[in-house]
Scaffold this motif. Structure first.
Motif, PDB file in Angstrom:
ATOM      1  N   SER A  42       0.843  -1.191   0.000  1.00 18.87           N
ATOM      2  CA  SER A  42       0.000   0.000   0.000  1.00 18.87           C
ATOM      3  C   SER A  42       0.885   1.251   0.000  1.00 18.87           C
ATOM      4  N   LYS A  43       0.287   2.390  -0.249  1.00 17.21           N
ATOM      5  CA  LYS A  43       1.034   3.646  -0.210  1.00 17.21           C
ATOM      6  C   LYS A  43       1.634   3.873   1.173  1.00 17.21           C
ATOM      7  N   ALA A  44       0.868   3.540   2.217  1.00 18.08           N
ATOM      8  CA  ALA A  44       1.381   3.698   3.586  1.00 18.08           C
ATOM      9  C   ALA A  44       2.547   2.754   3.848  1.00 18.08           C
ATOM     10  N   ASP A  45       2.480   1.521   3.308  1.00 17.76           N
ATOM     11  CA  ASP A  45       3.591   0.581   3.451  1.00 17.76           C
ATOM     12  C   ASP A  45       4.865   1.148   2.834  1.00 17.76           C
ATOM     13  N   ILE A  46       4.725   1.693   1.632  1.00 13.07           N
ATOM     14  CA  ILE A  46       5.888   2.233   0.922  1.00 13.07           C
ATOM     15  C   ILE A  46       6.501   3.394   1.691  1.00 13.07           C
ATOM     16  N   GLU A  47       5.677   4.287   2.193  1.00 13.15           N
ATOM     17  CA  GLU A  47       6.200   5.435   2.943  1.00 13.15           C
ATOM     18  C   GLU A  47       6.907   4.984   4.221  1.00 13.15           C
ATOM     19  N   PHE A  48       6.282   4.053   4.952  1.00 11.92           N
ATOM     20  CA  PHE A  48       6.874   3.581   6.202  1.00 11.92           C
ATOM     21  C   PHE A  48       8.214   2.891   5.951  1.00 11.92           C
ATOM     22  N   GLN A  49       8.254   1.998   4.959  1.00 11.40           N
ATOM     23  CA  GLN A  49       9.486   1.255   4.719  1.00 11.40           C
ATOM     24  C   GLN A  49      10.580   2.146   4.111  1.00 11.40           C
ATOM     25  N   ALA A  50      10.211   3.170   3.362  1.00 12.62           N
ATOM     26  CA  ALA A  50      11.214   4.116   2.882  1.00 12.62           C
ATOM     27  C   ALA A  50      11.862   4.848   4.056  1.00 12.62           C
ATOM     28  N   ASN A  51      11.060   5.236   5.031  1.00 10.28           N
ATOM     29  CA  ASN A  51      11.616   5.866   6.230  1.00 10.28           C
ATOM     30  C   ASN A  51      12.425   4.866   7.061  1.00 10.28           C
ATOM     31  N   HIS A  52      12.034   3.602   7.010  1.00  8.42           N
ATOM     32  CA  HIS A  52      12.787   2.541   7.676  1.00  8.42           C
ATOM     33  C   HIS A  52      14.199   2.453   7.085  1.00  8.42           C
ATOM     34  N   VAL A  53      14.288   2.423   5.767  1.00  9.72           N
ATOM     35  CA  VAL A  53      15.591   2.343   5.105  1.00  9.72           C
ATOM     36  C   VAL A  53      16.410   3.602   5.374  1.00  9.72           C
ATOM     37  N   ALA A  54      15.754   4.764   5.324  1.00  9.73           N
ATOM     38  CA  ALA A  54      16.464   6.009   5.621  1.00  9.73           C
ATOM     39  C   ALA A  54      17.046   5.986   7.026  1.00  9.73           C
ATOM     40  N   THR A  55      16.305   5.428   7.967  1.00 10.28           N
ATOM     41  CA  THR A  55      16.808   5.290   9.335  1.00 10.28           C
ATOM     42  C   THR A  55      18.022   4.368   9.383  1.00 10.28           C
ATOM     43  N   GLN A  56      17.941   3.243   8.674  1.00  7.18           N
ATOM     44  CA  GLN A  56      19.052   2.300   8.676  1.00  7.18           C
ATOM     45  C   GLN A  56      20.348   2.951   8.191  1.00  7.18           C
ATOM     46  N   ARG A  57      20.227   3.951   7.305  1.00  3.02           N
ATOM     47  CA  ARG A  57      21.415   4.639   6.820  1.00  3.02           C
ATOM     48  C   ARG A  57      21.779   5.858   7.662  1.00  3.02           C
ATOM     49  N   LEU A  58      20.787   6.650   8.076  1.00  2.59           N
ATOM     50  CA  LEU A  58      21.052   7.978   8.618  1.00  2.59           C
ATOM     51  C   LEU A  58      21.032   8.055  10.135  1.00  2.59           C
ATOM     52  N   HIS A  59      20.656   6.997  10.827  1.00  8.95           N
ATOM     53  CA  HIS A  59      20.821   6.976  12.284  1.00  8.95           C
ATOM     54  C   HIS A  59      22.283   7.280  12.604  1.00  8.95           C
ATOM     55  N   ASN A  60      22.508   8.198  13.531  1.00 12.32           N
ATOM     56  CA  ASN A  60      23.868   8.633  13.884  1.00 12.32           C
ATOM     57  C   ASN A  60      24.624   9.154  12.661  1.00 12.32           C
ATOM     58  N   ASN A  61      23.879   9.703  11.701  1.00 10.27           N
ATOM     59  CA  ASN A  61      24.418  10.263  10.456  1.00 10.27           C
ATOM     60  C   ASN A  61      25.180   9.229   9.628  1.00 10.27           C
ATOM     61  N   GLY A  62      24.856   7.965   9.828  1.00  9.01           N
ATOM     62  CA  GLY A  62      25.526   6.924   9.053  1.00  9.01           C
ATOM     63  C   GLY A  62      26.814   6.430   9.677  1.00  9.01           C
ATOM     64  N   TYR A  63      27.186   6.949  10.848  1.00  5.94           N
ATOM     65  CA  TYR A  63      28.428   6.534  11.497  1.00  5.94           C
ATOM     66  C   TYR A  63      28.174   5.308  12.375  1.00  5.94           C
ATOM     67  N   ASN A  64      27.630   4.275  11.774  1.00  5.33           N
ATOM     68  CA  ASN A  64      27.352   3.017  12.464  1.00  5.33           C
ATOM     69  C   ASN A  64      27.978   1.868  11.684  1.00  5.33           C
ATOM     70  N   CYS A  65      28.549   0.932  12.405  1.00  4.69           N
ATOM     71  CA  CYS A  65      29.188  -0.198  11.726  1.00  4.69           C
ATOM     72  C   CYS A  65      28.187  -1.027  10.942  1.00  4.69           C
ATOM     73  N   VAL A  66      26.925  -0.970  11.342  1.00  7.60           N
ATOM     74  CA  VAL A  66      25.916  -1.780  10.663  1.00  7.60           C
ATOM     75  C   VAL A  66      24.885  -0.902   9.958  1.00  7.60           C
ATOM     76  N   ALA A  67      25.251   0.328   9.655  1.00  6.55           N
ATOM     77  CA  ALA A  67      24.356   1.184   8.873  1.00  6.55           C
ATOM     78  C   ALA A  67      24.164   0.584   7.484  1.00  6.55           C
ATOM     79  N   ALA A  68      22.916   0.481   7.037  1.00  8.72           N
ATOM     80  CA  ALA A  68      22.651  -0.050   5.696  1.00  8.72           C
ATOM     81  C   ALA A  68      23.223   0.920   4.662  1.00  8.72           C
TER      82      ALA A  68
END
Length: 563
Positions: A289-315
């Motif tokens: 759904s549109k809501a699924d796409i928006e939520f998971q896009a923010n999920h991926v953005a978090t995986q990269r941008l948490h701590n500005n990407g300075y994480n050993c396991v950042a996607a």
């Protein structure tokens, strides 16, 4: 610190080892409980120091990252390890009462999350299990659990721990793991970035400092080199980059390269390490759904941008099905999520140079964010640099696999195993219908992934936050091809011969998850970079873990729901 000060600290640890060896399991458990109380007591001081280091606005919701990845993570681990010590003290295995299962390839699994009603409520819909190496049966796992604490009087010398500079619970967590899993007293050498945390870490680690089991050292590369090569140090553990590992083990320059090729180390002691890598996020095709796409896009953005990407396991790289009917819609949502995520300073040394390196490799990359400091690379023709360079910053790539949708999952697993550098963590995002449609094939594909933590509809960092899970590379790396490292940490069950941790989460947040049959009550997770109440939720979680009670839950739920 000077060499003389390091000498003195190590001499004190040699004496402190005798005291540590004499302590009963009950006394050691008491030290853990005291340290947990101190962690909660000084949590605000800890977070204030972290805000200064990372140049965050004290009023920003991003401060929640520091509450959760700092004192919350440490206090949770101390509590879980104390529970294991209590079982050992009573003459039982830390796995007494544990839930065992099975996984493909003759593997035994141990449930790591949820373990109680509070887990079920606070992390509703999330689960984690540790997969043991093939051939280990539950009875054998029970007997071996406890590691060095099964014979506490037999200690193993002095361990040097080289602390990380990005996530501030890493250094104390690794210190505690050396003490309990390996029964070694510890010289903790802080990364210079974290020197402002020295006062609060001294307070938090005070119980172990008082008995002579821990000394905290400071200094740069020269101090670190002197420490790890010291004759009084028996073992080294580090968190950082593979380049640093190679420099310690083999030396630098042409001579170091030659020794690495010949596997001729200059370090005369065993070394374990957690070294990061390039982490993939695999997106399986499905009808979203549109809501699924928006939520998971923010999920991926978090995986990269948490701590500005300075994480050993950042996607770092999204693996996307090129023929997926919703590919364009997802990419548009991902671009928006990366662009709209809150801005923050690039505090980690070398960040600008690494971003510039990505720009040089991919001149057609898109620049996003308020100041254009985020780099998005979409399906480059040459993906080698993207898959083999850990940019450790706000650089996100997308690669597309041009195969039929029904062949995508298998090809994505192959690419993740064979083309990416590192084996620390991999994420899989998939609609529940896609997972059920694959049936047993999905479980077999998970088993084929050679990663230390695998997250399904969750971020692998949930594994980091789960104290009874293991954290580290997939086992089997050679010393002169170390990839994401060797050995594990966290592991509050003190499991012997773990292979990986598998984390699962809900595809949708509440209330949509309930309406669509997932039965998860979790709203947007507090670690999402666009969570509006993350700071408040993080602070409340720290207070809760220090003294769990039903009365504290309503405030946590209210804050989380507003996120």
């Amino acid at each position: 610190m000077t060499e003389t000060q390091i000498d003195e600290a190590l001499a004190q640890l040699v004496e402190g080892e005798k005291t540590w060896a004499s302590l009963s399991l009950a006394a050691r458990r008491g030290l853990l409980d005291e340290m947990c109380a101190l962690t909660v007591r000084h949590a605000a001081e800890w977070v204030d120091a972290a805000i200064g280091i990372k140049q965050l606005d004290p009023s920003s919701p991003l401060v929640g990252e520091e509450w959760m990845s700092g004192p919350y993570s440490l206090a949770s681990a101390l509590t879980a390890l104390s529970a294991s010590m209590a079982k050992l003290e009573a003459g039982n295995s830390p796995l007494e009462g544990a839930d065992f299962g099975t996984a493909p390839g003759g593997r035994t699994t141990v449930k790591a999350l949820p373990l109680n009603t509070f887990d079920q409520l606070l992390l509703s819909g999330f689960s984690a299990e540790v997969w043991l190496q093939p051939g280990i049966e539950p009875a054998g796992a029970r007997r071996a659990a406890g590691l060095s604490q099964r014979d506490p009087g037999r200690t193993h010398g002095v361990g040097a721990v080289l602390g990380a500079g990005n996530i501030f619970s890493i250094a104390p967590l690794d210190t505690i793991y050396e003490l309990f899993a390996n029964n070694r007293v510890v010289a903790l050498k802080l990364n210079p970035i974290t020197d402002p945390l020295l006062p609060v870490l001294t307070k938090v680690l005070a119980p172990f400092i008082a008995v002579g089991a821990v000394r905290i050292l400071t200094g740069g590369a020269e101090a670190g080199t002197y420490l790890v090569r010291h004759q009084l140090v028996d073992h080294v553990h580090m968190t950082g980059s593979a380049l640093t590992y190679d420099a310690i083990v083999f030396g630098t320059g042409e001579d170091g390269a030659r020794r690495k090729a010949a596997d001729e180390p200059v370090l005369d002691k065993e070394m374990t390490a957690e070294l990061g890598g390039v982490s993939p996020t695999i997106v399986l095709p499905g009808s979203w759904s549109k809501a699924d796409i928006e939520f998971q896009a923010n999920h991926v953005a978090t995986q990269r941008l948490h701590n500005n990407g300075y994480n050993c396991v950042a996607a770092q790289v999204v693996v996307l099905p090129k023929r997926w009917a919703q590919r364009d819609e997802f990419l548009a949502a991902l671009r928006k999520a990366v662009n709209d995520a809150p801005s923050r300073p690039p505090y980690y040394p070398g960040s600008d140079a690494r971003v510039a390196n990505a720009d040089a490799s991919y001149p057609d990359a898109q620049h996003l964010g308020a100041n254009g400091g985020r780099v998005l690379v979409i399906d480059p023709q040459d993906r080698d640099a993207l898959l083999c360079t850990e940019y450790f910053g706000p650089v996100l790539g997308v690669i597309e696999l041009d195969v039929p949708d029904d062949e995508f999952a298998a090809e994505a697993v192959r690419v993740a195993n064979d083309e990416f550098v590192g084996t620390l963590g991999v994420n899989i995002i998939a609609h529940p219908d896609a997972i059920s449609g694959l049936g047993e094939k999905f479980d077999n594909l998970v088993a084929q992934l050679r990663y230390g933590t695998i997250a399904i509809n969750a971020w692998t960092a949930v594994g980091y936050l789960t104290p009874t899970a293991t954290w580290g590379a997939f086992p089997g790396h050679r010393r002169n091809d170390i990839q994401s490292g060797t050995g594990v940490v966290h592991n509050a069950f003190l499991l012997d011969r773990p292979e990986r941790t598998v984390v699962r989460g809900p595809f949708r947040p509440a209330p949509r998850s309930v309406f669509r049959g997932e039965w998860s009550l979790s709203p947007k997770p507090p670690w999402f970079v666009n969570n509006r109440t993350a700071a408040t939720t993080g602070r409340l979680l720290v207070e809760f873990v220090g003294a769990p009670s039903w009365g504290k839950l309503p405030a946590i739920f209210a804050s989380a729901l507003r996120g």
